[in-house]
Structures are given as structure tokens and as C-alpha cells.
Scaffold this motif. Sequence first.
Motif, short mmCIF file in Angstrom:
data_model
loop_
_atom_site.label_atom_id
_atom_site.label_comp_id
_atom_site.label_asym_id
_atom_site.label_seq_id
_atom_site.Cartn_x
_atom_site.Cartn_y
_atom_site.Cartn_z
N ASP A 85 -2.21 -0.77 15.85
CA ASP A 85 -1.80 -1.30 17.36
C ASP A 85 -2.39 -2.82 17.59
OD1 ASP A 85 -0.88 -0.42 20.05
OD2 ASP A 85 -2.81 -1.25 20.39
N LEU A 86 -3.54 -3.01 17.05
CA LEU A 86 -4.57 -4.30 17.14
C LEU A 86 -3.72 -5.13 16.07
CD1 LEU A 86 -7.59 -2.96 17.78
CD2 LEU A 86 -6.38 -4.13 19.59
N GLY A 87 -2.65 -4.95 15.34
CA GLY A 87 -2.11 -6.10 14.47
C GLY A 87 -2.18 -5.66 12.99
N ALA A 88 -3.07 -4.78 12.74
CA ALA A 88 -3.61 -4.74 11.41
C ALA A 88 -2.41 -4.16 10.66
CB ALA A 88 -4.82 -4.00 10.98
N THR A 89 -2.12 -4.95 9.31
CA THR A 89 -1.19 -4.06 8.35
C THR A 89 -1.89 -3.00 7.58
OG1 THR A 89 -2.26 -5.63 6.64
CG2 THR A 89 -0.34 -6.62 7.59
N ALA A 90 -1.05 -2.35 7.05
CA ALA A 90 -1.81 -1.25 6.44
C ALA A 90 -2.90 -1.45 5.17
CB ALA A 90 -0.79 -0.35 5.40
N VAL A 91 -2.95 -2.28 4.69
CA VAL A 91 -3.80 -2.85 3.87
C VAL A 91 -5.13 -3.26 4.50
CG1 VAL A 91 -4.56 -4.63 1.97
CG2 VAL A 91 -2.22 -3.55 2.14
N GLN A 92 -4.95 -4.12 5.47
CA GLN A 92 -6.16 -4.46 6.56
C GLN A 92 -6.93 -2.99 7.17
OE1 GLN A 92 -4.06 -7.10 9.08
NE2 GLN A 92 -5.38 -8.75 8.28
N THR A 93 -5.98 -2.25 7.70
CA THR A 93 -6.51 -0.92 7.90
C THR A 93 -7.62 -0.38 7.05
OG1 THR A 93 -4.64 -0.73 9.71
CG2 THR A 93 -5.80 1.10 9.11
N PHE A 94 -6.74 -0.23 5.90
CA PHE A 94 -7.52 0.34 4.61
C PHE A 94 -8.87 -0.29 4.39
CE2 PHE A 94 -8.61 1.15 0.49
CZ PHE A 94 -8.77 2.71 0.38
N ARG A 95 -8.88 -1.36 4.48
CA ARG A 95 -10.24 -2.38 4.24
C ARG A 95 -11.16 -2.21 5.59
NH1 ARG A 95 -9.86 -8.56 3.57
NH2 ARG A 95 -12.08 -8.79 3.66
N PHE A 96 -10.62 -2.42 6.52
CA PHE A 96 -11.48 -2.70 7.75
C PHE A 96 -11.96 -1.40 8.41
CE2 PHE A 96 -9.47 -6.96 8.05
CZ PHE A 96 -10.45 -7.45 7.20
N VAL A 97 -10.92 -0.18 8.27
CA VAL A 97 -11.41 0.89 9.17
C VAL A 97 -11.47 2.38 8.07
CG1 VAL A 97 -10.39 2.53 10.84
CG2 VAL A 97 -9.97 0.13 11.01
N THR A 98 -10.53 2.40 7.09
CA THR A 98 -10.63 3.52 6.29
C THR A 98 -11.83 3.32 5.29
OG1 THR A 98 -8.33 3.59 6.35
CG2 THR A 98 -9.11 5.22 5.01
N LEU A 99 -11.84 2.43 4.69
CA LEU A 99 -12.87 2.36 3.84
C LEU A 99 -14.07 2.43 4.27
CD1 LEU A 99 -12.64 2.06 0.49
CD2 LEU A 99 -12.93 -0.02 0.65
N PRO A 100 -14.61 1.65 5.12
CA PRO A 100 -16.11 1.80 5.85
C PRO A 100 -16.07 3.23 6.21
CG PRO A 100 -14.73 -0.17 6.54
CD PRO A 100 -13.80 0.69 6.15
N THR A 101 -14.83 4.08 6.77
CA THR A 101 -15.34 5.37 7.28
C THR A 101 -15.63 6.38 6.19
OG1 THR A 101 -13.71 4.92 9.04
CG2 THR A 101 -14.19 7.20 8.75
#
Lengths: 338, 271
Positions: free
Chosen positions: B168-184
Motif C-alpha cells: 500500500d505504501l508503494g513497495a514492490t514485492a522485492v522491496q517488501t521481502f527485503r524490508f518487511v518479510t526478511l527482518p520479520t
Amino acid sequence: MGDQSAIDIRGVAKSFATTTVLHDINLEIRDGEFFTMLGPSGSGKTTLLRMVAGFETPDAGTIKLHGDDVTQRPAHLRPVNTVFQDYALFPHMDVVTNVEYGLRVSGVKRDARRRRANEALAMVRLEGFGERRPAQLSGGQRQRVALARAIVNEPSVLLLDEPLGALDLKLRQEMQTELKAIQRRIGITFLYVTHDQEEAMAMSDRIAIMNKGVIEQIGSPKEVYELPATAFVASFIGTSNVIERDGRSQSLRPERLIILTASEAAPVGSHAEPGAVTDVVYLGMVTRVFVHLDSGDDLVAVQTNDGSSIASTVANPGDRVQVAWRPADAFDLDTALV
Amino acid sequence: MRRRLARASLWLWVLGVLFFLFAPIATIVLFGFDRSNVETWPIQHWTLSWYSVAWHDPQVRAAFALSLKAAFAATILSLVLGSMAAFGVHRARFFGRDSISLLLILPLALPGIITGVALNSAFQWAGIQLSIWTIIVGHTTFCIVVIYNNVIARLRRTSNTLLEASADLGATAVQTFRFVTLPTIATALVSGALLAFALSFDEVIVTTFTAGAQNTLPIWIFGAIRLGQQLPEVNVVVTMVVVLMFIPILIAARLTGSENFAPRVAATQPK
């Protein structure tokens, strides 16, 4: 763009498995409007919001944002931002990193995005909270961070999915005032989803009342309250009495009913019917009087405890009374939709 | 009075269990300091010389190096395969999904001898020479499970709206993986990797069927005990392995146990 609508929804329908959650929805939301979709759970309001956000795709119909068809466009390419019901703050990032997330992924330089994130935090009155973790904040503060994180991107439309649902009553009322003030200040369109009719009335320019996947009525808070189009709207917005007279459904607002003793003369020009009191509930400012009319209908009347009505203050269950109303206060409901 | 008695006997019970679990290990550690080749109690002459012997033994060194290499490789392979399997099973909704989840976990429950025999005959049938690579493949079968379990448990605890919020904040799938999924899932990956490493490092049964002429450290220990010629040296090697294995297991326990690291949906409760 001019007077183009901010959101234009045409013929949108959606089914999940065998259940249809939205039937042929048509909705036009003006630029800069605070628009609320109000309805009980399962009415389809959240699904519609998620379609505007890009998390769901409609089975039929189109969604346009400022004239731009976004029906098939993925969420990350839409110029909208969402405030989620559970806030969805990233737990591993501090507050300012959460707020600047949208700017970061779109490539805004570090200094610029820090400055804008801090401005957004100031707007929601959270200066100095930037380095805290979401887990260290109260529910109300998290809500503000979620709001700041959405508005910092200057979306053309802000979507709010029951954002105040998890807050207690007092905080909710404070946030209502604040949300409305912020919306006026930044001037962007708010599409707000709630099941709380008071919340909808308090903030909205217009409200769409939804039920079972259809829009029952669209209008200003005053219009939907005073001129409900359907029996559902009449009963969902405030309390209302729905009665059948001359083969037509009519809605009567409790505060427009007058309780008279059995022998009192009805005010000139009003219509009175006899009945018996079934219950009296004293609520401080007002008293609710439940009456079973001899015609068979049950009515609830709300009487203000300002000393003007004798009957309501002395009425007891079992007493014979008359209920009077002006014919102009009984609205015909659009029976076709009931 | 009775409460104190109850508490005392409870403590006694706990100490008994701990003694049962750790006394044998303590014995080995103690006899590592015994100069005599024959284990007799009490120890007559204390010495550190066996540590020197073990340290300079080329067989021990080679076995240790092979164990480390195999454990590293199996861990990395499992990290990739296990987390990908976890993502697949978590994200997708398909027929037979639960069966696949069960099949992924099964190798850990399966007796090592079955895995070992099966792999051995499969390698023979395919004409693959036993080597370090067959050891790695053997270890990966059960190391995947640890990673898979850790990652899928974390994914299930993570709110899906975090991913939606990111998009929703504009992240691509790759960015979501890197900034949200991976740290989680990062701590789940690290603790899973440490456990997998520990599992691989001390594995014997599957290794006996998948190793060629080379020895891993546990295999060397096993062989040395059977020969019975170098018991004090074995004690020393075992002591070192215990100490080494303690570190990753402690870190792993801390990472999965600590609520500070576990991401939670910090919302639903009102103030």
C-alpha cells in the motif's frame, strides 16, 4: 482534473466462492470529500475499500481514481494509502522509520524523507516519538503513527478501515475531531469505513449506508437521518420506529413522538393513537418510553427531561397513554428496497 | 511446614532428573583429565596432556574439518530449501497442502537408519560415489525440517496486513521481502540455522550410510570407542564437541524464546 470525482466506482460486483459480497455498486466520491461507508459486518464495505486500495479485484465493473482506470492495477502502483484497522505498523522499525517507509521505497533521499516524516509526526502531535518502537506506544499513539505513515506520501485518496475500532470511547471521540481537522487541513479525499453510525455522523460530508452488498442510501448525515430511504437505513441510523399505515411503511423518529395522558388533547395538526406503556427507561438527559399501540405496533419514544412533558416523567408500565406525531414527521420508506 | 517439604522434594526431583541427564557427560569430561588409559575412580593423576594429543592428532583434525564443512553446507542448503518450502506452503492454497506440510516434517521423525539405508541404496542405484556431497545431502534431509518449522511458525504469527501495508505504501514485492518479510523472519532463520548446524555436526547414523572413506567427527569418535585404544583422547574430543555445541544451541534458544525479537501485531488491545 477540475471537478472530476476523486473515486468513481461503476458496476462493481464481487463474489467469494458461492457468496456474493457486492452487487453492482455505483459510487462517485467528490474530490476533498470526507466520505463514509457505513454498514454492519458482512455488508461489503471493507471489501469495497480493499478494492480501491488494490488488495482485491472486482469480478465486474471499473474503479477510477481521478479519472484514471486502476481496476487491474496492483496496490503498490495506486496513488492511495490506507490506515489499517490493526494499524499494521512494522514492529521491527522505530516510529520515524515506519512513517518514512513510503518515501524510502519510492527513492526519496534520506534527509528529505526524515524531514517530511517528522512534519507528518508533528501533524498528528507525536513530535519526539520518532525513536520509539510501536510496541512502546499506546493504542491511540499507534493509530496516529499509522495516520502519519499514510499522509506523508500525500496520497490522492486516504482510505481508513475502521481506524478507531480498537480505541476506547473517549479516545475515539477525540480522534474523530482530530481526523476531521486533519482532513480539512490537508484537503485530501477520505474514504472511511465504519460500523459505528455515530462516528459516521460526526465526521462525514456524505455517508453511503451499505447492507448485504448493496448501497441502501447515499446522503449527508442530516439527509440519511431525517429522510431515511429504506427501513434498513431508518433502523440502522439512530433508533427508529417503522410502522405500516395505509399499506405503506413509514419511519418515525423516537424524539419526534409526544407522549400524552389518555385524556389529554393532542396538539393541533398532529395525529394521536392510544396504547399502553410497556417500559420506561430513565437515562438522565432523556427518558425512553416503550408503548404498545392498540393497533398492534410497538413504538419507542424519547422524551427530553426538560420538564415540558408531564406524561413521560410520571408514566409507569401498564399506564394508558396516547402517542402523538405530526404527519410531516412520518416518512414513507422506499418499500421497493426493503 | 508441609509446603516447605513439598517444595524441597520438588527440588530434589528436578536435581535428580538433571543428574540423570548430565552425569554421564560430566563423567566423560572428568576422565578427559585422567592420565591413565583405564578409567578408574577416583582419578589418580590429573593431566591436560590428552588435550594436546587430541589437538595434534591428524585424524581428529581431518574429521573435525569434514564435520564443519558438511554442517556448513547442509545448513546453507537447508536455509534455502526450508525457507522456500515454508513460503510456498504458507502463501499458497492448494489441494494436498497439509499432506505436503506433513511430508516435509517426516524426515525428522523417521528413524535415521531408514533415511540412511534409503539414501545409501538410492546413491548406489544412481551410481553416485559416496563423498562429502552425499553426507551433505543426507544431513540436509533433516536440517530442512528445522528451518521449515521455524520459518513457517514465524510466518503464521506474522500479520498479513504488514505485507499489505508495505504494498500500500508503494513497495514492490522485492522491496517488501527485503524490508518487511526478511527482518520479520530473520531471527527464526538464525535460530533454525544454528539448530540445523548442531544437528548435522553430531549426526552418526545417516552419516555412516552416506559417508565414503572419510570420517566425520562423530564417526571417528564411534570408531575410536569401539577400538578402545584411545579412550582418554575420545573423552577430550567429546568434551570439546559439547562445549562447541552449547554455544549455537544457547543462542538459538535465546532468539526463539525472547519476546523482544518475536514480531507481534502490536495493535488489538486497547490502551
